[in-house]
Design a protein around this motif. Structure first.
Motif, mmCIF file in Angstrom:
data_model
loop_
_atom_site.group_PDB
_atom_site.id
_atom_site.type_symbol
_atom_site.label_atom_id
_atom_site.label_comp_id
_atom_site.label_asym_id
_atom_site.label_seq_id
_atom_site.Cartn_x
_atom_site.Cartn_y
_atom_site.Cartn_z
ATOM 1 N N LYS A 183 14.665 7.100 -2.648
ATOM 2 C CA LYS A 183 12.859 6.361 -1.486
ATOM 3 C C LYS A 183 12.164 7.552 -1.498
ATOM 4 O O LYS A 183 12.129 8.674 -2.249
ATOM 5 C CB LYS A 183 14.121 6.128 -0.405
ATOM 6 N N GLY A 184 10.562 7.505 -2.458
ATOM 7 C CA GLY A 184 9.813 7.707 -2.264
ATOM 8 C C GLY A 184 9.524 8.574 -3.611
ATOM 9 O O GLY A 184 8.261 8.955 -3.606
ATOM 10 N N LYS A 185 10.699 8.539 -4.769
ATOM 11 C CA LYS A 185 10.450 9.019 -5.671
ATOM 12 C C LYS A 185 11.115 8.545 -7.108
ATOM 13 O O LYS A 185 11.494 8.928 -8.074
ATOM 14 C CB LYS A 185 10.800 10.600 -5.813
ATOM 15 N N GLU A 186 10.687 6.806 -6.916
ATOM 16 C CA GLU A 186 11.476 5.923 -7.624
ATOM 17 C C GLU A 186 10.210 6.000 -9.172
ATOM 18 O O GLU A 186 9.807 6.524 -8.959
ATOM 19 C CB GLU A 186 11.371 4.985 -7.208
ATOM 20 N N TYR B 82 10.600 -3.378 -5.233
ATOM 21 C CA TYR B 82 10.084 -4.500 -6.171
ATOM 22 C C TYR B 82 8.571 -4.282 -5.158
ATOM 23 O O TYR B 82 8.495 -5.012 -4.037
ATOM 24 C CB TYR B 82 10.646 -5.390 -6.552
ATOM 25 N N LEU B 83 7.412 -4.340 -5.864
ATOM 26 C CA LEU B 83 6.104 -4.964 -5.208
ATOM 27 C C LEU B 83 4.839 -5.363 -6.112
ATOM 28 O O LEU B 83 4.362 -4.768 -7.059
ATOM 29 C CB LEU B 83 6.001 -2.681 -5.224
ATOM 30 N N PRO B 84 4.405 -6.545 -5.579
ATOM 31 C CA PRO B 84 3.369 -6.743 -5.823
ATOM 32 C C PRO B 84 2.215 -6.083 -5.813
ATOM 33 O O PRO B 84 2.302 -6.159 -4.273
ATOM 34 C CB PRO B 84 3.286 -8.489 -5.631
ATOM 35 N N LEU B 85 1.208 -5.921 -6.314
ATOM 36 C CA LEU B 85 0.386 -5.490 -6.150
ATOM 37 C C LEU B 85 -1.196 -6.301 -5.838
ATOM 38 O O LEU B 85 -2.741 -6.607 -5.810
ATOM 39 C CB LEU B 85 -0.958 -3.920 -6.842
ATOM 40 N N GLY B 86 -0.763 -7.417 -6.744
ATOM 41 C CA GLY B 86 -1.353 -8.578 -7.242
ATOM 42 C C GLY B 86 -0.352 -10.157 -7.412
ATOM 43 O O GLY B 86 0.300 -9.614 -8.029
ATOM 44 N N ILE C 144 9.886 -13.417 0.908
ATOM 45 C CA ILE C 144 8.446 -14.236 0.297
ATOM 46 C C ILE C 144 8.045 -12.289 0.391
ATOM 47 O O ILE C 144 8.594 -11.605 1.139
ATOM 48 C CB ILE C 144 7.587 -14.699 0.139
ATOM 49 N N ALA C 145 7.272 -11.896 -0.568
ATOM 50 C CA ALA C 145 6.526 -10.522 -0.819
ATOM 51 C C ALA C 145 4.976 -10.888 -1.289
ATOM 52 O O ALA C 145 4.757 -10.776 -2.159
ATOM 53 C CB ALA C 145 7.752 -9.369 -1.179
ATOM 54 N N PRO C 146 4.314 -11.205 0.075
ATOM 55 C CA PRO C 146 2.709 -11.010 -0.651
ATOM 56 C C PRO C 146 2.674 -9.388 -0.953
ATOM 57 O O PRO C 146 3.076 -8.626 -0.784
ATOM 58 C CB PRO C 146 2.281 -11.266 0.057
ATOM 59 N N ASN C 147 1.384 -9.841 -1.717
ATOM 60 C CA ASN C 147 0.604 -8.644 -2.029
ATOM 61 C C ASN C 147 1.249 -7.228 -0.835
ATOM 62 O O ASN C 147 0.219 -7.530 -0.459
ATOM 63 C CB ASN C 147 -0.940 -8.229 -2.044
ATOM 64 N N GLY C 148 1.251 -6.418 -1.385
ATOM 65 C CA GLY C 148 1.830 -5.011 -0.599
ATOM 66 C C GLY C 148 2.962 -4.500 0.267
ATOM 67 O O GLY C 148 3.254 -3.544 0.944
ATOM 68 N N THR C 149 3.453 -5.812 0.174
ATOM 69 C CA THR C 149 4.907 -5.890 0.558
ATOM 70 C C THR C 149 6.129 -5.561 -0.363
ATOM 71 O O THR C 149 6.043 -6.003 -1.699
ATOM 72 C CB THR C 149 5.498 -7.058 1.226
ATOM 73 N N MET C 150 6.736 -4.518 -0.198
ATOM 74 C CA MET C 150 7.830 -4.192 -0.695
ATOM 75 C C MET C 150 9.061 -4.625 -0.060
ATOM 76 O O MET C 150 9.876 -4.312 0.873
ATOM 77 C CB MET C 150 7.504 -2.345 -1.288
ATOM 78 N N PRO D 209 17.770 -9.396 -0.722
ATOM 79 C CA PRO D 209 16.083 -8.441 -0.510
ATOM 80 C C PRO D 209 15.586 -8.174 1.028
ATOM 81 O O PRO D 209 16.332 -8.874 1.951
ATOM 82 C CB PRO D 209 15.111 -9.379 -0.758
ATOM 83 N N GLN D 210 15.640 -6.254 0.796
ATOM 84 C CA GLN D 210 15.338 -6.443 2.033
ATOM 85 C C GLN D 210 13.580 -5.525 1.801
ATOM 86 O O GLN D 210 13.430 -5.124 1.318
ATOM 87 C CB GLN D 210 15.979 -5.108 2.932
ATOM 88 N N VAL D 211 12.553 -6.346 3.624
ATOM 89 C CA VAL D 211 12.192 -5.782 2.943
ATOM 90 C C VAL D 211 11.900 -4.200 3.800
ATOM 91 O O VAL D 211 12.407 -3.491 4.569
ATOM 92 C CB VAL D 211 10.633 -6.123 4.393
ATOM 93 N N ALA D 212 11.031 -3.191 2.504
ATOM 94 C CA ALA D 212 11.305 -1.837 2.751
ATOM 95 C C ALA D 212 9.984 -1.535 3.095
ATOM 96 O O ALA D 212 10.499 -0.545 4.084
ATOM 97 C CB ALA D 212 11.309 -0.971 1.307
ATOM 98 N N GLU D 213 8.948 -1.417 2.829
ATOM 99 C CA GLU D 213 7.416 -1.068 3.370
ATOM 100 C C GLU D 213 6.363 -2.138 3.597
ATOM 101 O O GLU D 213 7.079 -2.530 2.614
ATOM 102 C CB GLU D 213 7.270 0.727 3.422
#
Length: 555
Positions: free
Chosen positions: A28-31, A7-11, A414-420, A428-432
């Motif tokens: 990973k990287g090809k989702e 899951y990645l919020p961009l906004g 929590i995953a602010p914008n840009g947190t995958m 949930p784990q922060v991936a990048e």
């Protein structure tokens, strides 16, 4: 297992507005990816002067657009669909899915930007599901402040994800579908890996109120008002428009709608069958001839927008109608954080006329479209997910929602914008982290927030601008003295002499001291001239203006 659910919020995560949420599944990287919503936020003169709209930075998604299967739009608010037409080409022109009312407005936005509206497909609510790569996606009706809102049910090989989008728990919404807890329980019955949940009203301790609860208060207010009554609300809140218009008709008033966005929403609601009837209205031309004590206007501009009907009425006449002392102006809306200054400007302008202003402080004439804290708890309990991921809200809202979820036994982050986030496991784990910013629509051009255009505009607004022009002849000598033109600066300073002349005098002295080495090097010459202008202006008026130096060499 090498595949993961991300899951990645961009906004929309860390702010209210500009929603854009990416989900992915695969190695990973090809989702393979889907995008839920692509909205806008609105500029202000302090941080983004001259900008028309603000979009989420989709650079990461654009770079990976060959992996994007589809776009899904949850509802027709601007902060969820407003950027679709503007950014569609950059997304690689994927298929877009929405329900009928939302899709109608999405197609209009595509047309406005020269895109093919047929790329927007109308999806029926669950149990129908849309196939998109490894995803199966369904639209699950939910109540909000605009018709045909939907949460998203997203089936993946790693489990079911439920995304509430914006929602409230309202069983009598006036227009649109009531909240159906049984439908949400049924959708959650197979088990839910993650619940992505609206966080906007997490700090409001009381349960939310129904849209239907406003009718009697609004009717009493309109019936008891003298003079003309004007009410403003969100143009997209079709239920509120209907309730306001009905209150006016019951009070024996002719009702006139003012504002293009409002008429557009009503037309869409009627055309798609969301709204079956609406009280009779009169045109602005006919309204001008109605006695003011028999007239009610319902107008756009509840957030202080300068060009909307509310602001224009506060400044003077609008479409032949003028407010006068003794009239009543109602804000049947909540002021969105960041819009307070514009709303207060209108309120004070109305007060100067002698208009009685009623705002949202009484809480009698507006209900929020977002779930309050007890309603969020109820949603958690209905869905019973493995994890709760707060979204849609400022950082403080996301953080409070995370604390609430954890206190009730749910894994959360929590995953602010840009947190995958990796949602594959038990928590949930922060991936990048992905670099995100904003895209500005400036006239017809899209510019990055880091491009420097708006930054330079702000600097000029704060400090003014000086243009220095110098001509160098064929022999490398100055042809006359430099001259200076000033913008946004006072004409004289401490010396009481003309500021431009003082600067030109100091520039002339600099040129008189400059040797052949400086005169032959444009960079050194430009730096020296700029430094003189800024220092002289600061000594005279306490400002260091932005400086543009134009050096013309003959031959």
């Amino acid at each position: 297992m090498n595949d993961r659910l991300i899951y990645l919020p961009l906004g929309g995560a860390g702010e209210v507005g500009m929603n854009a949420y990416v989900f992915g599944y695969g190695p990973k990287g090809k989702e393979r990816l889907i995008l839920v919503d692509i909205g806008v936020t609105f500029p202000d003169m302090d941080s983004s002067p001259g900008v028309d709209l603000i979009f989420p930075d989709i650079s990461w998604l654009e770079a990976n657009r060959d992996r994007l299967e589809a776009v899904f739009i949850t509802h027709a608010h601007e902060d969820h669909v407003g950027a679709l037409g503007h950014l569609y080409t950059r997304l690689g022109q994927p298929p877009v899915y929405a329900r009928a009312f939302t899709g109608h407005l999405a197609r209009l936005k595509m047309e406005e930007q020269g895109q093919d509206p047929a790329r927007v497909s109308i999806a029926e609510p669950m149990p129908e599901m849309v196939e998109a790569g490894p995803f199966r996606v369904g639209f699950l009706p939910i109540s909000h402040s605009i018709p045909e809102s939907a949460g998203m049910v997203i089936d993946t090989p790693a489990g079911r994800v439920m995304h509430t989008a914006d929602f409230k728990i309202d069983v009598t919404p006036v227009v649109g579908e009531a909240f159906d807890p049984a439908a949400w329980e049924a959708a959650a019955a197979p088990g839910v890996q993650a619940l992505l949940c609206d966080s906007t009203n997490v700090f409001v301790e009381r349960p939310g109120r129904s849209e239907a609860s406003l009718a009697s208060n609004l009717e009493s207010l309109v019936a008891g008002a003298g003079g003309m009554v004007v009410a403003t609300t969100f143009a997209s809140n079709v239920a509120r428009l209907k309730t306001l218009a009905e209150a006016g008709v019951r009070a024996g008033r002719s009702v006139c709608l003012m504002g293009r966005a409002m008429r557009r929403m009503l037309e869409a609601a009627l055309e798609t069958g969301v709204l079956e009837d609406f009280p009779p209205t009169v045109s602005p031309e006919d309204a001008a001839g109605v006695p003011r004590e028999n007239l009610m206007l319902v107008v756009t501009g509840s957030q202080g927008e300068r060009r909307a009907a509310s602001a224009q009425l506060a400044r003077g006449k609008y479409q032949g109608i003028e407010l006068k002392a003794g009239d009543t102006f109602l804000f049947s809306s909540k002021t969105i954080p960041g819009n307070e200054r514009g709303v207060l400007r209108i309120i004070n302008q109305l007060s100067e006329i002698g208009v009685d202003v009623i705002d949202d402080a009484t809480d009698r004439y507006h209900v929020s479209g977002h779930a309050n804290r007890p309603d969020l708890e109820r949603m958690h309990d209905i869905v019973k997910p493995k994890m709760v991921i707060p979204m849609h809200g400022e950082h403080r809202m996301l953080r409070e929602h995370m604390k609430l979820a954890k206190s009730r036994g749910y894994a959360s982050a929590i995953a602010p914008n840009g947190t995958m986030l990796d949602l594959t496991g038990d928590a949930p784990q922060v991936a990048e982290h992905v670099e995100t910013s904003r895209i500005y629509l400036d006239g017809t051009a899209q510019i990055g927030a880091l491009d420097g255009v708006v930054r330079d505009r702000i600097r000029m607004a704060l400090n003014g601008h000086a243009l220095v022009t110098l001509i160098i002849d064929e022999d490398g000598d100055p042809l006359g003295e430099p001259w200076c033109e000033l913008s946004g600066l006072r004409e004289s300073g401490r010396s009481r002499a003309d500021l431009a002349e003082v600067i030109e005098g100091d520039l002339a002295q600099f040129m008189g001291r400059a040797g052949k080495k400086v005169l032959g090097d444009d960079d050194k010459l430009e730096d020296g001239l700029r430094r003189i202008v800024r220092n002289t202006a600061f000594n005279e008026i306490g400002k260091k203006p932005e400086v543009t130096v134009v050096i013309s060499r003959l031959g």
